[in-house]
Write an enzyme that holds these catalytic residues in place. Structure first.
Site, PDB file in Angstrom:
ATOM      1  CB  SER A 129      32.476 -41.098  44.608  1.00 54.35           C
ATOM      2  OG  SER A 129      33.028 -39.800  44.692  1.00 54.35           O
ATOM      3  CG  ASN A 130      31.861 -37.684  48.656  1.00 54.91           C
ATOM      4  OD1 ASN A 130      31.897 -36.607  48.071  1.00 54.91           O
ATOM      5  ND2 ASN A 130      32.937 -38.250  49.189  1.00 54.91           N
ATOM      6  CE1 TYR A 131      24.385 -37.854  45.292  1.00 62.28           C
ATOM      7  CE2 TYR A 131      24.359 -38.087  47.677  1.00 62.28           C
ATOM      8  CZ  TYR A 131      23.899 -38.465  46.433  1.00 62.28           C
ATOM      9  OH  TYR A 131      22.949 -39.444  46.319  1.00 62.28           O
ATOM     10  CB  ALA A 163      33.640 -35.095  50.695  1.00 64.33           C
TER      11      ALA A 163
END
Ligand code: PMT
Length: 413
Positions: free
Chosen positions: A219-221, A286
């Site tokens: 995943s991402n932030y 995102a």
């Protein structure tokens, strides 16, 4: 915020749902803000809240029947018309499935429905549906909601939580404080003049999670803050907003329809079903560019010293919309960059056939993921570039929507 409620004439229409018990508190809060209140009930509403309580807190007589007592003279027979002229806003809370059906069909056999027809154009009508979750999602109720939205009424999506039946789901009327704040925004906003009013806006937000096994993911932030701010700002301009979000810990903005997804493929499927009907598509999510080719069932054991993960490309949701958008539809994207921002953003604008792109850099203190502020550079499809300063994400969203409004008007000329 200035007190926009002071001196305003507000009608509260109450129909027969359990949430009606909260309405004396709503009336009290509005009175405290300096508004003048008249209350109109349906027959069924009187089963859930007493006329006496509402008359006491509003310090006014409460209206129910179209027909006044037999000994009445003068203008009481046309009270539905004079009230319609008097009102600066009409709030219907709770609005039951039955009342939604009667309003959308144009029936006028009681004070509440007759008043709805006599209200003067341009006055905000805010409708707060409240009912069992399954009823709310039923095609008939959704059709009636769509009809009323199409007429310019603001339908506020009910909140999720425990319902009167004990079931958990969507259907709860927002708390009186939240209704007051929605009404303030409606009275204050420039909604009647916003070109987004009544238009369908789809916003993607947050991260996606791509499963490696039953307990791990890529995943991402992304926190979802930017996308949620855009959804909130569009809804405040009167747009009918669908927010498709990955896993985030944020409250749904008032009036926004939220679809929760986890993976890029799920976001893709949810977004695709809105492509044809939406006027404006804004990709603030995102989305993971890749996903593991296979996902293991359960938890993978750490038996081998090293493992290889094969990743395959996810569909580019925004590009897919950009490529198939019809004339008059607008595609807006974001570019999150760490270097060569302008060049990369311009390339994405053209490769995805966008009308507008918002470039932001990843800086843990000021912009991009997670922080409450952002620094956007907006680039439109004619190359016009607008640099915004560091702003709270809510304000950055407003500036972005100002530009989207201008482009939307232009594309429809
Ligand atoms: O959520 P926050 O913590 O508030 O952070 C906000 C944000 C940084 C996530 C947001 O401002 C932002 O920049 N979103 C886009 C992030 C991104 O993935 O950018 P990108 O340059 O990789 O993608 C370009 C555009 O294509 C984006 O609009 C993206 O939503 C879209 N895209 C990308 C890949 C994909 N498979 N599908 C897409 O729709």
């Amino acid at each position: 915020m200035d007190n926009v409620l002071r001196g305003k004439n507000i009608i509260i229409g109450i129909s027969g749902g359990i949430a009606a018990y909260k309405t004396p508190q709503l009336v009290r809060l509005l009175k405290k803000s300096g508004a003048f209140i008249r209350v109109v009930l349906t027959e069924s509403a009187t089963r859930f809240v007493s006329e006496l309580a509402l008359a006491t807190v509003s310090e006014e007589r409460v209206y129910r029947s179209l027909f006044p007592p037999a000994d009445t003279t003068g203008t009481d027979y046309t009270r539905h018309i004079s009230l319609g002229e008097w009102a600066d806003a009409f709030v219907i809370a709770p609005a039951t499935a039955n009342t939604l059906a009667r309003l959308s069909a144009g029936l006028c056999d009681d004070m509440l429905t007759a008043l709805f027809l006599t209200l003067r154009p341009g006055k905000p009508v805010m409708i707060f549906p409240s009912m069992d979750g399954q009823m709310f999602l039923s095609p008939s109720v959704q059709r009636n909601i769509a009809i009323l939205s199409g007429q310019g009424c603001r339908l506020i999506t009910p909140e999720s939580g425990e319902l009167a039946s004990g079931l958990i789901g969507v259907g709860r009327m927002p708390e009186p404080e939240s209704i007051v704040s929605s009404l303030e925004k409606a009275l204050q906003s420039t909604v009647p003049s916003s070109p987004l009013c009544g238009k369908s806006v789809v916003v993607t937000a947050g991260p996606t999670r791509e499963k490696i096994d039953g307990v791990r993911f890529i995943s991402n932030y992304s926190s979802g803050k930017m996308g949620f701010a855009i959804a909130r700002a569009a809804s405040e301009r009167g747009a009918l907003v669908t927010l498709i979000t990955g896993p985030v810990y944020l409250e749904t903005p008032s009036g926004v329809k939220r679809l929760d997804v986890e993976t890029a493929m799920e976001m893709h499927d949810a977004a695709k079903s809105c492509f044809k009907s939406c006027n404006i598509f804004i990709g603030a999510a995102a989305v993971s560019d890749y996903r593991p080719a296979t996902s293991f069932e359960g938890k993978m054991k750490k038996e081998k010293p090293e493992i290889e993960l094969t990743l395959i490309k996810n569909p580019d949701i925004l590009a897919e919309f950009g490529m198939q958008k019809a004339p008059g539809q607008l595609a807006v994207g974001f570019a999150l960059e760490t270097h060569a921002g302008l060049d990369n953003a311009r390339n994405k604008l053209s490769a995805k056939n966008l009308d507008l792109i918002a470039l932001n850099f990843f800086d843990r203190n000021t912009s991009g993921f997670e922080v409450d502020t952002n620094i956007l550079t907006l680039i439109d499809n004619e190359g016009l570039t607008t640099e915004l300063p560091q702003l709270p994400k809510d304000d950055a969203a407003d500036k972005l929507l100002d530009l989207i409004e201008q482009l939307y008007v232009k594309t429809r000329q």
